[in-house]
Design an enzyme around this catalytic site. Sequence first.
Site, PDB file in Angstrom:
ATOM      1  N   LEU A  79       0.883  -1.168   0.000  1.00  0.00           N
ATOM      2  CA  LEU A  79       0.000   0.000   0.000  1.00  0.00           C
ATOM      3  C   LEU A  79       0.919   1.216   0.000  1.00  0.00           C
ATOM      4  O   LEU A  79       1.974   1.199   0.651  1.00  0.00           O
ATOM      5  CB  LEU A  79      -0.885   0.041   1.255  1.00  0.00           C
ATOM      6  CG  LEU A  79      -2.067  -0.936   1.345  1.00  0.00           C
ATOM      7  CD1 LEU A  79      -2.777  -0.782   2.696  1.00  0.00           C
ATOM      8  CD2 LEU A  79      -3.063  -0.709   0.219  1.00  0.00           C
ATOM      9  N   ASP A  80       0.517   2.260  -0.703  1.00  0.00           N
ATOM     10  CA  ASP A  80       1.301   3.498  -0.681  1.00  0.00           C
ATOM     11  C   ASP A  80       1.440   4.003   0.736  1.00  0.00           C
ATOM     12  O   ASP A  80       0.529   3.798   1.550  1.00  0.00           O
ATOM     13  CB  ASP A  80       0.559   4.647  -1.379  1.00  0.00           C
ATOM     14  CG  ASP A  80       0.286   4.360  -2.810  1.00  0.00           C
ATOM     15  OD1 ASP A  80       1.025   3.569  -3.388  1.00  0.00           O
ATOM     16  OD2 ASP A  80      -0.675   4.958  -3.310  1.00  0.00           O
ATOM     17  N   ALA A  81       2.486   4.784   0.972  1.00  0.00           N
ATOM     18  CA  ALA A  81       2.648   5.387   2.304  1.00  0.00           C
ATOM     19  C   ALA A  81       1.405   6.183   2.689  1.00  0.00           C
ATOM     20  O   ALA A  81       0.975   6.155   3.844  1.00  0.00           O
ATOM     21  CB  ALA A  81       3.883   6.285   2.325  1.00  0.00           C
TER      22      ALA A  81
END
Length: 243
Positions: free
Chosen positions: A106-108
């Site tokens: 998951l993206d930051a």
Amino acid sequence: MADSPASTVRLNKFLAQSGVASRRGADALIAEGRVTIDGVVGQPGSQVPAGATVTVDGSPVAVERMVYLMLNKPVGYVTTMSDPEGRPKVVDLIDVVERVVPVGRLDAMTSGLLLLTNDGDLAHRLGHPRHGVKKTYRAIVRGLPGSAALRKLTQGVYLDDGRTQPADVKMLAARSGGAELEITIKEGRNRQVRRMCAAVGYPVMELERIAYGPLTLGRLGIGTCRALKPHELEALRTAASGG
Ligand code: URA
């Protein structure tokens, strides 16, 4: 093919279950002659008897307890195991001795449901495009997408790495300056939901994953994690086998 006796396990499965590598990664280690069973170099298809000592590059492989966790990832945490920018890591939120890794990424700046496990085999199968495990996101976008934009998101959007596969898209709510969408995709391309929404003119301001295959985030608190229940694990295994 005849089943192997219950007290033995195929070598690549043994390595995957021990968290050494995915089953495919284990196949490569075996093909390179780096794995032994009780001192004998393992072959593709070798069986590991109960109590045998398996080594990779001469080091014994410990048989680990399999751990399957669901984390509600907070915004700002990275799913990589190290970060050149020094941002906090999701693995720092996990308090188990086993070396678990995130299933996919998951993206930051994305929050929500993240699975972590030391079962390299299951993680690999879940991520395999062939099984098309569904992932559902709640996205707050800037602007109010009309029916044309929603149709494009549903039917497929042209991104720089190709057209996206059909997605399920629901408008949950319209609010001043934005809209809340529920988007379900089967692929797992990098920053896919953000890129899809930007491509149709409605950039994502907030993104949360609320479901992964048969599992939902429910009321799990942000930054907390829990073990999967047996029925959840069973449903996940079914999803990972294309069911
Ligand atoms: N899509 C994104 O844009 N980001 C994620 O983290 C996951 C899916």
